[in-house]
Design a protein around this motif. Sequence first.
Motif, PDB file in Angstrom:
ATOM      1  N   SER A   1       0.660  -1.297  -0.021  1.00 49.19           N
ATOM      2  CA  SER A   1       0.039   0.110  -0.012  1.00 49.19           C
ATOM      3  C   SER A   1       0.776   1.589   0.098  1.00 49.19           C
ATOM      4  CB  SER A   1      -1.116  -0.155   1.147  1.00 49.19           C
ATOM      5  OG  SER A   1      -0.184   0.029   2.311  1.00 49.19           O
TER       6      SER A   1
ATOM      7  N   ALA B   1      -7.087   3.277  -2.469  1.00 48.85           N
ATOM      8  CA  ALA B   1      -7.499   2.833  -1.064  1.00 48.85           C
ATOM      9  C   ALA B   1      -8.118   1.660  -0.964  1.00 48.85           C
ATOM     10  CB  ALA B   1      -8.317   4.050  -0.338  1.00 48.85           C
ATOM     11  N   VAL B   2      -9.138   1.346  -1.997  1.00 51.22           N
ATOM     12  CA  VAL B   2      -9.927   0.061  -1.986  1.00 51.22           C
ATOM     13  C   VAL B   2      -8.869  -0.853  -2.458  1.00 51.22           C
ATOM     14  CG1 VAL B   2     -11.405  -1.225  -3.654  1.00 51.22           C
ATOM     15  CG2 VAL B   2     -12.124   1.236  -2.591  1.00 51.22           C
TER      16      VAL B   2
ATOM     17  N   SER C   1      -5.821  -1.287  -1.827  1.00 41.65           N
ATOM     18  CA  SER C   1      -4.953  -1.351  -0.499  1.00 41.65           C
ATOM     19  C   SER C   1      -5.777  -2.129   0.597  1.00 41.65           C
ATOM     20  CB  SER C   1      -4.544  -0.146   0.093  1.00 41.65           C
ATOM     21  OG  SER C   1      -3.504   0.465  -0.717  1.00 41.65           O
ATOM     22  N   ALA C   2      -7.015  -1.901   0.712  1.00 40.75           N
ATOM     23  CA  ALA C   2      -7.863  -2.614   1.503  1.00 40.75           C
ATOM     24  C   ALA C   2      -8.166  -3.986   1.102  1.00 40.75           C
ATOM     25  CB  ALA C   2      -9.101  -1.705   1.738  1.00 40.75           C
TER      26      ALA C   2
ATOM     27  N   ALA D   1      -4.808  -5.925   2.019  1.00 44.38           N
ATOM     28  CA  ALA D   1      -4.760  -6.094   3.542  1.00 44.38           C
ATOM     29  C   ALA D   1      -5.610  -7.302   4.013  1.00 44.38           C
ATOM     30  CB  ALA D   1      -4.887  -4.766   4.213  1.00 44.38           C
ATOM     31  N   GLY D   2      -6.857  -7.059   3.706  1.00 38.48           N
ATOM     32  CA  GLY D   2      -7.905  -8.033   3.937  1.00 38.48           C
ATOM     33  C   GLY D   2      -7.766  -9.350   3.755  1.00 38.48           C
TER      34      GLY D   2
ATOM     35  N   VAL E   1      -9.058  -5.240  13.415  1.00 35.82           N
ATOM     36  CA  VAL E   1      -9.740  -4.757  12.238  1.00 35.82           C
ATOM     37  C   VAL E   1     -11.178  -4.003  13.059  1.00 35.82           C
ATOM     38  CG1 VAL E   1     -11.261  -5.512  10.371  1.00 35.82           C
ATOM     39  CG2 VAL E   1      -9.056  -6.645  11.071  1.00 35.82           C
TER      40      VAL E   1
ATOM     41  N   ILE F   1     -12.097  -0.048  11.495  1.00 39.02           N
ATOM     42  CA  ILE F   1     -12.911   0.185  10.660  1.00 39.02           C
ATOM     43  C   ILE F   1     -13.751   1.503  11.051  1.00 39.02           C
ATOM     44  CG2 ILE F   1     -15.310  -0.583  10.135  1.00 39.02           C
ATOM     45  CD1 ILE F   1     -14.025  -3.363  10.069  1.00 39.02           C
TER      46      ILE F   1
ATOM     47  N   LEU G   1     -12.207   4.258   8.619  1.00 38.57           N
ATOM     48  CA  LEU G   1     -12.406   4.168   7.242  1.00 38.57           C
ATOM     49  C   LEU G   1     -13.852   4.553   6.855  1.00 38.57           C
ATOM     50  CD1 LEU G   1     -10.782   0.669   6.568  1.00 38.57           C
ATOM     51  CD2 LEU G   1      -9.876   3.097   6.375  1.00 38.57           C
TER      52      LEU G   1
ATOM     53  N   GLN H   1       2.906   4.164   5.351  1.00 38.75           N
ATOM     54  CA  GLN H   1       3.098   2.484   5.177  1.00 38.75           C
ATOM     55  C   GLN H   1       4.071   1.957   5.147  1.00 38.75           C
ATOM     56  OE1 GLN H   1      -0.320   2.896   6.377  1.00 38.75           O
ATOM     57  NE2 GLN H   1      -0.824   1.056   5.193  1.00 38.75           N
TER      58      GLN H   1
END
Length: 174
Positions: A6, A39-40, A42-43, A46-47, A70, A74, A77, A158
């Motif tokens: 990220s 951002a999406v 990266s998320a 990571a998820g 998490v 959240i 976010l 990051q």
Amino acid sequence: MPVAFSGVLALATAGFQVAWIREPAQELSGYLGLWIGAAVISAVAAGAEMVIRVRNSASPWTREITWLAVEQFIPCLVAGGLLTFVLIRFAPEALWMLPGLWQILFSLGVFASCRLLPRATFGVAVFYLATGLACLALAHGEYALSPWAMGLPFGIGQLLAAAVLYRTLECRDA
């Protein structure tokens, strides 16, 4: 790895913005699409890594701590997404503040998760808070929506977070 990814993605996204979005204040949909897309991505990365790590962990304690971290993160976010929507819809003249506000909200998520992460993560949270405030103070007028107001803080932040996690978690397991 996903945290480092990220950081590199943030720096690459800043480079893409330089090449493709010359006037971000005039091309808000392109600017927002670029950064929200980053951002999406990266998320999702990571998820996916967290799901794989949790599934492969034999320790229920590791699973519990991961999901708790998490859950702590959240709200920042969700707040960032809602804040972006409200500014776009009701105060587009204030959109220049988004890079700084996103960094401040991200810092709050990191602060909230700090007690579950390595101690040095606190420094990462402080870094994001400081860069967010600096963006609000400096990145307006001709510098509004600068690619480096997003790319450098999130790229460096990051990569710093990845180094902290690697040093304290991965090296310990090796």
